[in-house]
Motif scaffolding. Structure first.
Motif, PDB file in Angstrom:
ATOM      1  N   THR A 136      11.304 -14.079  10.040  1.00 31.38           N
ATOM      2  CA  THR A 136      11.860 -15.769   9.929  1.00 31.38           C
ATOM      3  C   THR A 136      12.186 -15.755   8.056  1.00 31.38           C
ATOM      4  OG1 THR A 136      10.271 -15.525   7.589  1.00 31.38           O
ATOM      5  CG2 THR A 136       9.336 -16.249   9.720  1.00 31.38           C
TER       6      THR A 136
ATOM      7  N   ILE B 120      11.713 -14.575   5.084  1.00 26.46           N
ATOM      8  CA  ILE B 120      11.421 -15.025   3.867  1.00 26.46           C
ATOM      9  C   ILE B 120      10.385 -13.642   3.482  1.00 26.46           C
ATOM     10  CG2 ILE B 120       9.084 -15.902   3.262  1.00 26.46           C
ATOM     11  CD1 ILE B 120       8.637 -18.470   5.574  1.00 26.46           C
TER      12      ILE B 120
ATOM     13  N   THR C 195       5.977 -22.183   3.282  1.00 31.60           N
ATOM     14  CA  THR C 195       5.592 -22.745   1.879  1.00 31.60           C
ATOM     15  C   THR C 195       6.042 -24.342   2.536  1.00 31.60           C
ATOM     16  OG1 THR C 195       5.540 -21.196   0.558  1.00 31.60           O
ATOM     17  CG2 THR C 195       5.289 -23.183  -0.347  1.00 31.60           C
TER      18      THR C 195
ATOM     19  N   VAL D 121       6.072 -27.117   0.431  1.00 30.19           N
ATOM     20  CA  VAL D 121       6.337 -28.453  -0.142  1.00 30.19           C
ATOM     21  C   VAL D 121       7.637 -28.864  -0.003  1.00 30.19           C
ATOM     22  CG1 VAL D 121       5.759 -28.206  -2.595  1.00 30.19           C
ATOM     23  CG2 VAL D 121       4.617 -27.325  -1.582  1.00 30.19           C
ATOM     24  N   THR D 122       7.338 -30.365  -0.144  1.00 30.99           N
ATOM     25  CA  THR D 122       8.334 -30.942  -0.104  1.00 30.99           C
ATOM     26  C   THR D 122       8.193 -32.931  -0.429  1.00 30.99           C
ATOM     27  OG1 THR D 122       9.853 -31.538   1.263  1.00 30.99           O
ATOM     28  CG2 THR D 122       7.635 -31.675   2.889  1.00 30.99           C
TER      29      THR D 122
ATOM     30  N   ARG E  17      13.211 -36.249  -3.050  1.00 30.58           N
ATOM     31  CA  ARG E  17      13.303 -34.916  -3.657  1.00 30.58           C
ATOM     32  C   ARG E  17      14.452 -35.124  -4.719  1.00 30.58           C
ATOM     33  NH1 ARG E  17      11.005 -28.979  -1.724  1.00 30.58           N
ATOM     34  NH2 ARG E  17      10.444 -28.177  -4.084  1.00 30.58           N
TER      35      ARG E  17
ATOM     36  N   CYS F  30      12.927 -28.598   6.638  1.00 32.58           N
ATOM     37  CA  CYS F  30      13.154 -29.986   6.857  1.00 32.58           C
ATOM     38  C   CYS F  30      10.864 -30.470   6.509  1.00 32.58           C
ATOM     39  CB  CYS F  30      13.185 -30.920   8.002  1.00 32.58           C
ATOM     40  SG  CYS F  30      12.796 -30.703   9.326  1.00 32.58           S
TER      41      CYS F  30
ATOM     42  N   ASP G 202      13.219 -27.628  11.288  1.00 33.03           N
ATOM     43  CA  ASP G 202      12.536 -26.045  10.960  1.00 33.03           C
ATOM     44  C   ASP G 202      11.659 -25.267  12.189  1.00 33.03           C
ATOM     45  OD1 ASP G 202      10.561 -26.903   8.034  1.00 33.03           O
ATOM     46  OD2 ASP G 202       9.501 -25.607   9.139  1.00 33.03           O
TER      47      ASP G 202
ATOM     48  N   VAL H  59       4.442 -28.785  10.561  1.00 32.85           N
ATOM     49  CA  VAL H  59       5.120 -29.422  10.382  1.00 32.85           C
ATOM     50  C   VAL H  59       5.641 -30.652  10.997  1.00 32.85           C
ATOM     51  CG1 VAL H  59       4.944 -28.338   8.302  1.00 32.85           C
ATOM     52  CG2 VAL H  59       6.785 -28.082   8.893  1.00 32.85           C
TER      53      VAL H  59
ATOM     54  N   LEU I  93      13.231 -25.452  14.637  1.00 31.10           N
ATOM     55  CA  LEU I  93      14.656 -23.936  15.006  1.00 31.10           C
ATOM     56  C   LEU I  93      14.422 -22.928  13.749  1.00 31.10           C
ATOM     57  CD1 LEU I  93      17.726 -23.566  15.867  1.00 31.10           C
ATOM     58  CD2 LEU I  93      17.811 -24.614  13.795  1.00 31.10           C
TER      59      LEU I  93
ATOM     60  N   GLN J 150      17.198 -18.048  11.901  1.00 31.84           N
ATOM     61  CA  GLN J 150      17.664 -16.385  11.686  1.00 31.84           C
ATOM     62  C   GLN J 150      17.882 -16.901  12.761  1.00 31.84           C
ATOM     63  OE1 GLN J 150      17.784 -15.203   8.775  1.00 31.84           O
ATOM     64  NE2 GLN J 150      16.472 -16.434   7.428  1.00 31.84           N
TER      65      GLN J 150
ATOM     66  N   TYR K 198      13.400 -18.713  -0.270  1.00 36.00           N
ATOM     67  CA  TYR K 198      11.868 -17.775  -0.274  1.00 36.00           C
ATOM     68  C   TYR K 198      12.959 -16.237  -0.244  1.00 36.00           C
ATOM     69  CZ  TYR K 198       9.349 -21.708  -1.795  1.00 36.00           C
ATOM     70  OH  TYR K 198       8.822 -22.718  -1.709  1.00 36.00           O
ATOM     71  N   PHE K 199      14.854 -16.651   1.007  1.00 37.03           N
ATOM     72  CA  PHE K 199      15.004 -15.551   1.496  1.00 37.03           C
ATOM     73  C   PHE K 199      15.270 -14.357   0.544  1.00 37.03           C
ATOM     74  CE2 PHE K 199      16.341 -18.358   5.453  1.00 37.03           C
ATOM     75  CZ  PHE K 199      15.002 -18.771   5.244  1.00 37.03           C
TER      76      PHE K 199
HETATM   77  C1  LIG Z   1       9.492 -25.846   0.507  1.00 33.62           C
HETATM   78  S1  LIG Z   1      10.075 -26.216   2.483  1.00 33.62           S
HETATM   79  C2  LIG Z   1      11.268 -27.887   1.593  1.00 33.62           C
HETATM   80  C3  LIG Z   1      11.510 -28.316   2.506  1.00 33.62           C
HETATM   81  C4  LIG Z   1      11.910 -29.813   2.068  1.00 33.62           C
HETATM   82  N1  LIG Z   1      13.724 -29.159   2.033  1.00 33.62           N
HETATM   83  C5  LIG Z   1      12.228 -30.322   0.764  1.00 33.62           C
HETATM   84  O1  LIG Z   1      13.136 -29.111   0.087  1.00 33.62           O
HETATM   85  O2  LIG Z   1      11.459 -30.933   0.032  1.00 33.62           O
HETATM   86  C6  LIG Z   1      10.515 -24.930   3.058  1.00 33.62           C
HETATM   87  C7  LIG Z   1      10.888 -25.373   4.420  1.00 33.62           C
HETATM   88  O3  LIG Z   1      11.425 -24.184   4.758  1.00 33.62           O
HETATM   89  C8  LIG Z   1      10.989 -23.830   6.254  1.00 33.62           C
HETATM   90  N2  LIG Z   1      11.798 -22.266   6.298  1.00 33.62           N
HETATM   91  C9  LIG Z   1      11.472 -21.353   6.095  1.00 33.62           C
HETATM   92  N3  LIG Z   1      11.824 -20.324   6.705  1.00 33.62           N
HETATM   93  C10 LIG Z   1      12.019 -20.506   7.816  1.00 33.62           C
HETATM   94  C11 LIG Z   1      13.643 -19.940   8.679  1.00 33.62           C
HETATM   95  N4  LIG Z   1      13.442 -19.091   8.574  1.00 33.62           N
HETATM   96  N5  LIG Z   1      13.958 -21.164   9.423  1.00 33.62           N
HETATM   97  C12 LIG Z   1      13.329 -22.440   9.403  1.00 33.62           C
HETATM   98  N6  LIG Z   1      12.273 -22.942   8.899  1.00 33.62           N
HETATM   99  C13 LIG Z   1      12.396 -22.077   7.997  1.00 33.62           C
HETATM  100  C14 LIG Z   1       9.355 -23.591   5.600  1.00 33.62           C
HETATM  101  O4  LIG Z   1       8.630 -23.955   7.507  1.00 33.62           O
HETATM  102  C15 LIG Z   1       9.166 -25.062   5.073  1.00 33.62           C
HETATM  103  O5  LIG Z   1       8.734 -26.005   5.979  1.00 33.62           O
END
Ligand SMILES: C[S@@+](CC[C@H](N)C(=O)[O-])C[C@H]1O[C@@H](n2cnc3c(N)ncnc32)[C@H](O)[C@@H]1O
Length: 288
Positions: A31, A33, A84, A86-87, A91, A124, A155, A160, A209, A212, A232-233
Protein backbone atom coordinates in the motif's frame (compact mmCIF):
# COMPACT_ATOMS: atom_id res chain seq x y z
CA UNK A 1 -9.71 -24.49 28.98
CA UNK A 2 -10.59 -21.58 31.30
CA UNK A 3 -7.16 -21.73 32.90
CA UNK A 4 -5.41 -21.65 29.55
CA UNK A 5 -7.46 -18.75 28.23
CA UNK A 6 -5.36 -15.91 29.77
CA UNK A 7 -2.18 -17.39 28.24
CA UNK A 8 -3.87 -17.63 24.82
CA UNK A 9 -5.06 -14.00 25.12
CA UNK A 10 -1.57 -12.85 26.08
CA UNK A 11 -0.02 -14.51 23.04
CA UNK A 12 -2.61 -12.96 20.73
CA UNK A 13 -1.92 -9.54 22.23
CA UNK A 14 1.87 -9.56 22.00
CA UNK A 15 3.92 -9.06 18.89
CA UNK A 16 7.66 -9.75 18.54
CA UNK A 17 9.98 -7.25 16.82
CA UNK A 18 10.40 -9.71 13.99
CA UNK A 19 6.66 -10.21 13.46
CA UNK A 20 5.98 -6.45 13.62
CA UNK A 21 8.72 -5.80 11.10
CA UNK A 22 7.32 -8.53 8.81
CA UNK A 23 3.79 -7.07 8.91
CA UNK A 24 5.08 -3.51 8.43
CA UNK A 25 7.12 -4.53 5.38
CA UNK A 26 4.20 -6.48 3.87
CA UNK A 27 1.83 -3.51 4.36
CA UNK A 28 4.29 -0.97 2.97
CA UNK A 29 5.06 -3.07 -0.11
CA UNK A 30 1.35 -3.45 -0.88
CA UNK A 31 0.00 0.00 0.00
CA UNK A 32 2.90 2.41 0.59
CA UNK A 33 1.69 2.91 4.17
CA UNK A 34 4.54 3.06 6.71
CA UNK A 35 4.03 1.58 10.16
CA UNK A 36 6.53 3.19 12.52
CA UNK A 37 7.29 1.70 15.95
CA UNK A 38 4.71 4.00 17.59
CA UNK A 39 1.99 2.14 15.64
CA UNK A 40 2.86 -1.15 17.32
CA UNK A 41 0.04 -1.03 19.86
CA UNK A 42 -2.41 0.02 17.20
CA UNK A 43 -1.40 -2.96 15.05
CA UNK A 44 -1.90 -5.33 17.98
CA UNK A 45 -5.26 -3.87 18.94
CA UNK A 46 -6.58 -3.92 15.36
CA UNK A 47 -5.23 -7.35 14.41
CA UNK A 48 -5.64 -9.40 17.59
CA UNK A 49 -9.36 -9.79 16.87
CA UNK A 50 -8.44 -11.07 13.41
CA UNK A 51 -6.10 -13.63 15.00
CA UNK A 52 -8.96 -14.82 17.19
CA UNK A 53 -11.34 -15.01 14.23
CA UNK A 54 -8.80 -17.13 12.35
CA UNK A 55 -8.10 -19.19 15.46
CA UNK A 56 -4.38 -18.43 15.27
CA UNK A 57 -2.34 -18.69 18.48
CA UNK A 58 -0.05 -15.67 17.93
CA UNK A 59 1.36 -13.12 15.49
CA UNK A 60 4.10 -15.50 14.34
CA UNK A 61 1.37 -17.83 13.06
CA UNK A 62 -0.30 -14.83 11.38
CA UNK A 63 3.00 -14.01 9.61
CA UNK A 64 3.20 -17.65 8.44
CA UNK A 65 -0.30 -17.30 7.01
CA UNK A 66 0.73 -14.14 5.13
CA UNK A 67 3.81 -15.91 3.80
CA UNK A 68 1.80 -18.94 2.67
CA UNK A 69 -0.33 -19.70 -0.40
CA UNK A 70 -3.32 -17.68 0.92
CA UNK A 71 -1.09 -14.76 1.85
CA UNK A 72 -2.33 -12.36 -0.83
CA UNK A 73 -5.96 -12.82 0.25
CA UNK A 74 -5.10 -12.26 3.91
CA UNK A 75 -2.93 -9.22 3.08
CA UNK A 76 -6.06 -7.66 1.60
CA UNK A 77 -7.95 -8.36 4.82
CA UNK A 78 -5.09 -6.95 6.90
CA UNK A 79 -4.95 -3.69 5.03
CA UNK A 80 -8.67 -3.12 5.64
CA UNK A 81 -7.90 -3.21 9.36
CA UNK A 82 -4.82 -1.01 9.22
CA UNK A 83 -5.81 1.88 6.96
CA UNK A 84 -6.83 5.16 8.60
CA UNK A 85 -10.15 6.26 7.11
CA UNK A 86 -10.86 9.45 9.06
CA UNK A 87 -12.70 11.96 6.87
CA UNK A 88 -15.60 14.40 6.94
CA UNK A 89 -17.80 16.55 4.73
CA UNK A 90 -16.35 19.90 3.60
CA UNK A 91 -12.95 19.13 5.16
CA UNK A 92 -10.21 21.73 4.59
CA UNK A 93 -12.69 24.25 3.22
CA UNK A 94 -10.08 26.59 1.70
CA UNK A 95 -9.66 24.11 -1.19
CA UNK A 96 -13.42 23.98 -1.66
CA UNK A 97 -13.62 27.78 -1.75
CA UNK A 98 -10.94 27.88 -4.51
CA UNK A 99 -12.86 25.19 -6.37
CA UNK A 100 -16.13 27.09 -6.13
CA UNK A 101 -14.75 30.56 -6.88
CA UNK A 102 -11.93 30.04 -9.37
CA UNK A 103 -11.76 26.53 -10.76
CA UNK A 104 -15.29 25.23 -11.33
CA UNK A 105 -16.63 28.26 -13.24
CA UNK A 106 -14.06 27.63 -16.02
CA UNK A 107 -14.62 23.87 -15.93
CA UNK A 108 -18.39 24.32 -16.15
CA UNK A 109 -17.91 26.54 -19.22
CA UNK A 110 -15.69 23.84 -20.69
CA UNK A 111 -18.39 21.21 -20.07
CA UNK A 112 -21.10 23.51 -21.47
CA UNK A 113 -19.00 23.74 -24.64
CA UNK A 114 -19.33 19.94 -24.89
CA UNK A 115 -15.90 19.04 -23.50
CA UNK A 116 -15.17 16.34 -20.95
CA UNK A 117 -14.39 17.39 -17.37
CA UNK A 118 -13.09 15.00 -14.72
CA UNK A 119 -12.33 15.45 -11.01
CA UNK A 120 -10.63 12.69 -9.00
CA UNK A 121 -10.90 12.14 -5.26
CA UNK A 122 -7.94 9.78 -4.76
CA UNK A 123 -8.06 8.08 -1.35
CA UNK A 124 -11.69 9.09 -0.90
CA UNK A 125 -12.41 6.94 2.18
CA UNK A 126 -16.16 6.66 2.83
CA UNK A 127 -17.07 9.28 0.20
CA UNK A 128 -17.62 12.49 2.14
CA UNK A 129 -14.94 14.34 0.14
CA UNK A 130 -16.32 13.29 -3.25
CA UNK A 131 -19.92 14.08 -2.27
CA UNK A 132 -18.84 17.49 -0.94
CA UNK A 133 -17.31 18.24 -4.37
CA UNK A 134 -20.43 16.98 -6.15
CA UNK A 135 -22.74 19.16 -4.03
CA UNK A 136 -20.66 22.26 -4.76
CA UNK A 137 -20.69 21.41 -8.46
CA UNK A 138 -24.46 20.89 -8.58
CA UNK A 139 -25.02 24.06 -6.57
CA UNK A 140 -23.12 26.04 -9.22
CA UNK A 141 -24.47 24.08 -12.16
CA UNK A 142 -27.76 22.22 -11.56
CA UNK A 143 -27.68 20.85 -15.12
CA UNK A 144 -24.24 19.19 -14.55
CA UNK A 145 -25.84 15.74 -14.82
CA UNK A 146 -26.67 16.34 -18.45
CA UNK A 147 -23.09 17.34 -19.28
CA UNK A 148 -19.88 15.28 -19.45
CA UNK A 149 -18.65 16.35 -16.03
CA UNK A 150 -18.03 13.62 -13.47
CA UNK A 151 -16.19 12.84 -10.24
CA UNK A 152 -14.19 9.65 -9.86
CA UNK A 153 -13.61 8.60 -6.24
CA UNK A 154 -11.23 5.75 -5.42
CA UNK A 155 -9.77 4.03 -2.39
CA UNK A 156 -7.77 0.90 -1.67
CA UNK A 157 -10.22 -0.14 1.07
CA UNK A 158 -13.23 -2.02 -0.34
CA UNK A 159 -15.25 -1.55 2.87
CA UNK A 160 -15.13 2.26 2.67
CA UNK A 161 -15.98 2.12 -1.04
CA UNK A 162 -19.10 0.08 -0.26
CA UNK A 163 -20.07 2.59 2.46
CA UNK A 164 -19.46 5.47 0.01
CA UNK A 165 -21.73 3.86 -2.58
CA UNK A 166 -24.50 3.62 0.02
CA UNK A 167 -24.15 7.34 0.81
CA UNK A 168 -25.77 7.01 4.21
CA UNK A 169 -24.15 9.08 6.98
CA UNK A 170 -24.69 10.05 10.59
CA UNK A 171 -24.81 13.63 11.81
CA UNK A 172 -21.77 13.25 14.07
CA UNK A 173 -21.02 16.95 13.85
CA UNK A 174 -23.88 19.21 14.82
CA UNK A 175 -22.98 22.05 12.48
CA UNK A 176 -23.36 19.66 9.55
CA UNK A 177 -27.11 19.58 10.18
CA UNK A 178 -27.32 23.29 9.44
CA UNK A 179 -25.04 23.25 6.38
CA UNK A 180 -27.05 24.59 3.43
CA UNK A 181 -25.59 22.07 0.96
CA UNK A 182 -26.35 19.15 3.27
CA UNK A 183 -29.89 20.46 3.63
CA UNK A 184 -30.24 20.90 -0.13
CA UNK A 185 -28.69 17.64 -1.33
CA UNK A 186 -29.45 15.04 1.34
CA UNK A 187 -32.55 13.55 2.92
CA UNK A 188 -32.86 12.82 6.66
CA UNK A 189 -33.55 9.15 7.31
CA UNK A 190 -33.73 7.63 10.77
CA UNK A 191 -32.85 9.87 13.71
CA UNK A 192 -29.39 11.34 13.34
CA UNK A 193 -28.73 10.05 9.82
CA UNK A 194 -29.08 11.30 6.26
CA UNK A 195 -28.94 9.89 2.74
CA UNK A 196 -27.15 11.61 -0.15
CA UNK A 197 -29.70 12.37 -2.86
CA UNK A 198 -29.65 10.42 -6.16
CA UNK A 199 -28.76 13.49 -8.30
CA UNK A 200 -25.53 13.91 -6.28
CA UNK A 201 -24.79 10.20 -6.42
CA UNK A 202 -25.30 10.11 -10.16
CA UNK A 203 -22.28 12.33 -10.88
CA UNK A 204 -19.87 10.39 -8.64
CA UNK A 205 -18.38 7.01 -9.54
CA UNK A 206 -16.73 5.02 -6.74
CA UNK A 207 -14.15 2.31 -7.38
CA UNK A 208 -11.42 0.38 -5.58
CA UNK A 209 -7.94 1.46 -6.64
CA UNK A 210 -4.53 0.99 -5.03
CA UNK A 211 -2.48 4.11 -5.79
CA UNK A 212 0.70 2.00 -5.75
CA UNK A 213 -0.52 -0.20 -8.62
CA UNK A 214 -1.10 0.78 -12.29
CA UNK A 215 -4.05 3.14 -12.81
CA UNK A 216 -6.56 1.98 -15.44
CA UNK A 217 -7.92 5.46 -16.28
CA UNK A 218 -7.14 6.73 -19.78
CA UNK A 219 -8.40 10.31 -19.91
CA UNK A 220 -6.76 13.17 -18.02
CA UNK A 221 -8.18 14.93 -14.97
CA UNK A 222 -8.85 18.63 -14.49
CA UNK A 223 -8.55 18.48 -10.70
CA UNK A 224 -7.16 15.83 -8.35
CA UNK A 225 -7.86 15.80 -4.63
CA UNK A 226 -5.44 13.49 -2.83
CA UNK A 227 -5.71 14.74 0.71
CA UNK A 228 -4.46 13.12 3.90
CA UNK A 229 -3.36 10.00 2.04
CA UNK A 230 0.38 10.40 1.25
CA UNK A 231 1.03 11.51 4.84
CA UNK A 232 1.02 7.78 5.67
CA UNK A 233 3.55 6.97 2.90
CA UNK A 234 7.36 7.03 3.00
CA UNK A 235 8.99 10.11 1.43
CA UNK A 236 10.30 7.98 -1.43
CA UNK A 237 6.82 6.61 -2.16
CA UNK A 238 5.47 10.17 -2.25
CA UNK A 239 8.22 11.13 -4.70
CA UNK A 240 7.08 8.35 -7.03
CA UNK A 241 3.46 9.42 -6.78
CA UNK A 242 3.77 13.13 -7.67
CA UNK A 243 4.97 12.54 -11.26
CA UNK A 244 2.14 10.04 -11.75
CA UNK A 245 -0.38 12.69 -10.68
CA UNK A 246 1.38 15.12 -13.06
CA UNK A 247 0.87 12.63 -15.85
CA UNK A 248 -2.79 12.14 -14.92
CA UNK A 249 -3.59 15.87 -15.08
CA UNK A 250 -4.33 18.18 -17.99
CA UNK A 251 -1.77 20.95 -18.39
CA UNK A 252 -2.83 23.69 -15.94
CA UNK A 253 -4.76 21.10 -13.88
CA UNK A 254 -5.00 21.36 -10.12
CA UNK A 255 -3.73 19.09 -7.35
CA UNK A 256 -4.98 19.53 -3.77
CA UNK A 257 -3.16 17.72 -0.97
CA UNK A 258 -3.68 17.47 2.80
CA UNK A 259 -2.81 20.20 5.29
CA UNK A 260 0.36 18.50 6.53
CA UNK A 261 1.54 17.29 3.11
CA UNK A 262 3.94 19.08 0.72
CA UNK A 263 5.34 18.49 -2.74
CA UNK A 264 9.11 18.50 -2.41
CA UNK A 265 12.19 17.43 -4.37
CA UNK A 266 12.28 16.75 -8.09
CA UNK A 267 8.47 16.87 -8.40
CA UNK A 268 8.57 20.64 -7.78
CA UNK A 269 9.49 20.90 -11.48
CA UNK A 270 5.99 19.70 -12.40
CA UNK A 271 3.89 21.77 -10.02
CA UNK A 272 3.80 25.38 -8.90
CA UNK A 273 2.20 26.21 -5.54
CA UNK A 274 -0.82 28.46 -6.06
CA UNK A 275 -2.32 28.38 -2.55
CA UNK A 276 -2.10 26.47 0.70
CA UNK A 277 -1.43 22.84 -0.30
CA UNK A 278 -2.89 23.70 -3.71
CA UNK A 279 -0.67 23.11 -6.78
CA UNK A 280 -1.07 23.63 -10.49
CA UNK A 281 0.59 21.53 -13.17
CA UNK A 282 3.10 23.64 -15.10
CA UNK A 283 4.98 20.97 -16.99
CA UNK A 284 4.60 17.27 -17.38
CA UNK A 285 8.25 16.95 -18.50
CA UNK A 286 9.02 13.28 -18.79
CA UNK A 287 6.71 12.20 -15.96
CA UNK A 288 5.96 8.45 -16.27
C1 LIG B 1 -7.39 9.66 6.13
S1 LIG B 1 -8.28 9.06 4.73
C2 LIG B 1 -8.44 10.56 3.77
C3 LIG B 1 -9.84 10.72 3.19
C4 LIG B 1 -10.08 12.03 2.46
N1 LIG B 1 -9.21 12.17 1.32
C5 LIG B 1 -9.95 13.21 3.38
O1 LIG B 1 -8.98 13.96 3.28
O2 LIG B 1 -10.82 13.37 4.25
C6 LIG B 1 -6.98 8.19 3.84
C7 LIG B 1 -7.50 7.16 2.85
O3 LIG B 1 -6.43 6.75 2.00
C8 LIG B 1 -6.64 5.40 1.68
N2 LIG B 1 -5.38 4.79 1.20
C9 LIG B 1 -4.28 4.48 1.92
N3 LIG B 1 -3.36 3.91 1.13
C10 LIG B 1 -3.89 3.87 -0.12
C11 LIG B 1 -3.41 3.39 -1.37
N4 LIG B 1 -2.20 2.83 -1.51
N5 LIG B 1 -4.21 3.52 -2.45
C12 LIG B 1 -5.43 4.09 -2.33
N6 LIG B 1 -5.94 4.54 -1.18
C13 LIG B 1 -5.17 4.45 -0.07
C14 LIG B 1 -7.14 4.79 2.98
O4 LIG B 1 -7.85 3.58 2.77
C15 LIG B 1 -8.03 5.92 3.53
O5 LIG B 1 -9.38 5.72 3.22
Amino acid sequence: MTLLQPEADRRQNEISDLAFSYLATALQEETGIVLTAVKRELVVSRLSRRLRALDLPDFDAYCDLLAGPDGAVELNEMLLLLTTNVTRFFREPHHLERLRQDILPDLINKARAGERVRIWSAGCSSGEEAYSLAMILLDLCPEARSMDIRILATDIDRNVIEAAKRGLYRFDEHELLADPLIQKYTTPTEAGAFQVNPDVKSIVKFACLNLQKPWPMNGKFDVIFCRNVVIYFAAQTQQHLWPRFANALHEGGHLMIGHSERITGAACAYFKPVGTTHYQLVSRGNAP
